[in-house]
Design a protein around this motif. Structure first.
Motif, PDB file in Angstrom:
ATOM      1  N   LYS A 139       0.807  -1.218   0.000  1.00 58.05           N
ATOM      2  CA  LYS A 139       0.000   0.000   0.000  1.00 58.05           C
ATOM      3  C   LYS A 139       0.843   1.272   0.000  1.00 58.05           C
ATOM      4  O   LYS A 139       0.454   2.279  -0.606  1.00 58.05           O
ATOM      5  CB  LYS A 139      -0.940   0.000   1.209  1.00 58.05           C
ATOM      6  N   LEU A 140       1.985   1.239   0.713  1.00 51.05           N
ATOM      7  CA  LEU A 140       2.771   2.460   0.883  1.00 51.05           C
ATOM      8  C   LEU A 140       4.130   2.417   0.215  1.00 51.05           C
ATOM      9  O   LEU A 140       4.671   3.446  -0.178  1.00 51.05           O
ATOM     10  CB  LEU A 140       2.944   2.761   2.384  1.00 51.05           C
ATOM     11  N   GLY A 141       4.724   1.219   0.137  1.00 55.48           N
ATOM     12  CA  GLY A 141       6.029   1.118  -0.487  1.00 55.48           C
ATOM     13  C   GLY A 141       7.025   0.367   0.385  1.00 55.48           C
ATOM     14  O   GLY A 141       6.822   0.174   1.584  1.00 55.48           O
ATOM     15  N   PHE A 142       8.118  -0.028  -0.234  1.00 58.76           N
ATOM     16  CA  PHE A 142       9.125  -0.869   0.415  1.00 58.76           C
ATOM     17  C   PHE A 142       9.721  -0.218   1.665  1.00 58.76           C
ATOM     18  O   PHE A 142       9.802  -0.826   2.721  1.00 58.76           O
ATOM     19  CB  PHE A 142      10.230  -1.206  -0.588  1.00 58.76           C
ATOM     20  N   PHE A 143      10.135   1.025   1.570  1.00 60.83           N
ATOM     21  CA  PHE A 143      10.829   1.659   2.690  1.00 60.83           C
ATOM     22  C   PHE A 143       9.906   1.954   3.874  1.00 60.83           C
ATOM     23  O   PHE A 143      10.362   2.055   5.003  1.00 60.83           O
ATOM     24  CB  PHE A 143      11.559   2.919   2.224  1.00 60.83           C
ATOM     25  N   TRP A 144       8.597   2.091   3.614  1.00 56.08           N
ATOM     26  CA  TRP A 144       7.652   2.214   4.728  1.00 56.08           C
ATOM     27  C   TRP A 144       7.576   0.903   5.507  1.00 56.08           C
ATOM     28  O   TRP A 144       7.431   0.902   6.731  1.00 56.08           O
ATOM     29  CB  TRP A 144       6.281   2.623   4.217  1.00 56.08           C
ATOM     30  N   GLY A 145       7.666  -0.216   4.784  1.00 55.85           N
ATOM     31  CA  GLY A 145       7.703  -1.508   5.458  1.00 55.85           C
ATOM     32  C   GLY A 145       8.960  -1.677   6.285  1.00 55.85           C
ATOM     33  O   GLY A 145       8.923  -2.184   7.412  1.00 55.85           O
ATOM     34  N   VAL A 146      10.093  -1.238   5.725  1.00 57.85           N
ATOM     35  CA  VAL A 146      11.354  -1.287   6.470  1.00 57.85           C
ATOM     36  C   VAL A 146      11.256  -0.418   7.722  1.00 57.85           C
ATOM     37  O   VAL A 146      11.706  -0.814   8.810  1.00 57.85           O
ATOM     38  CB  VAL A 146      12.530  -0.815   5.588  1.00 57.85           C
ATOM     39  N   LEU A 147      10.659   0.763   7.578  1.00 54.69           N
ATOM     40  CA  LEU A 147      10.511   1.682   8.709  1.00 54.69           C
ATOM     41  C   LEU A 147       9.659   1.064   9.810  1.00 54.69           C
ATOM     42  O   LEU A 147      10.013   1.114  10.995  1.00 54.69           O
ATOM     43  CB  LEU A 147       9.897   2.997   8.239  1.00 54.69           C
TER      44      LEU A 147
END
Length: 260
Positions: A139-147
């Protein structure tokens, strides 16, 4: 992230039940990794490096345009792999979440059959995390998941370091001796000390900081194979007041109660 925490707390209750009433979950492999790190290194590893690597492996490929493996198969099959991916994407999504969770079984050194039977329940917190992190990634992107993954680990490890690094195992103080043993969850790269003080053949005291069950068992000439394999870290303080009982027996009995 809040929903993730709520669900994981519930799932962790199941894991705690297994650990308390069915069999002990041996977490020696991951403890060995963190025991030789200082607090800053632990936080950096847990909240930055590990989340990035795990998200790269298990969540980055969830977007088809980033999935190099399926792009390769798509080239070989003349676009049939792409159709297959989108048709069965839900299955792939949950398979990635389950694979992420099962990878965390390597945190434990258990090899009994019941451990593998109950594996889905043991890693249920990671299954939930895998699903929520996958949703954020899409939904938000790869780096949001990492965050989110990094913040999640940062909170857990910070709380563990600040409030739960030392847990009391035994505290006895009577006319014959005093004994205090504390389990240390993270060694924090502190020096290992284990000193035995004797007068003639009598042990007057044993003082140890950040030592392991194995090292202590060896000092006490234990033949117990379970204790001699344990890398769990301890702080110990034993003072022999009257020599009315064998100190080795006193300490080993307390260790066996906890670890057997």
């Amino acid at each position: 992230m809040l929903l993730d925490f709520i669900l994981v707390i519930f799932a962790s209750g199941i894991t705690s039940f297994i650990d308390s009433f069915l069999f002990e979950l041996e977490s020696d492999p991951i403890e060995d990794i963190f025991s030789i790190k200082n607090a800053v290194s632990i936080i950096l590893l847990a909240a930055v490096i590990v989340p990035f690597i795990e998200e790269l492996i298990f969540r980055f490929p969830l977007k088809y345009e980033r999935n190099l493996v399926f792009h390769f198969f798509d080239f070989l099959t003349k676009n049939k792999a792409k159709t297959f991916w989108f048709k069965h994407f839900r299955i792939f999504f949950y398979l990635f979440a389950i694979a992420f969770a099962l990878m965390h079984l390597t945190n434990y050194s258990n090899t009994n059959s019941l451990f593998y039977i109950l594996a889905p329940l043991i890693v249920l917190p990671q299954i939930i995390a895998g699903i929520t992190l996958g949703y954020v990634r899409l939904k938000l992107g790869f780096f949001w998941g990492v965050l989110q993954h990094g913040l999640y680990n940062l909170i857990l490890f910070s709380v563990a370091l600040l409030f739960f690094n030392s847990n009391q195992l035994t505290k006895i103080n009577n006319i014959d001796y005093s004994l205090e043993i504390n389990i240390v969850e993270f060694g924090l790269n502190n020096p290992i000390t284990l000193e035995t003080y004797k007068s003639e053949d009598r042990i007057d005291s044993i003082i140890g900081n950040n030592t392991t069950v194995k090292e202590l068992a060896e000092i006490l000439d234990s033949t117990d194979t379970i204790l001699l394999k344990k890398s769990k870290r301890l702080n110990i303080r034993f003072i022999n007041k009257t020599n009315s009982k064998n100190p080795e027996t006193i300490i080993l009995d307390e260790l066996i109660k906890e670890f057997k």
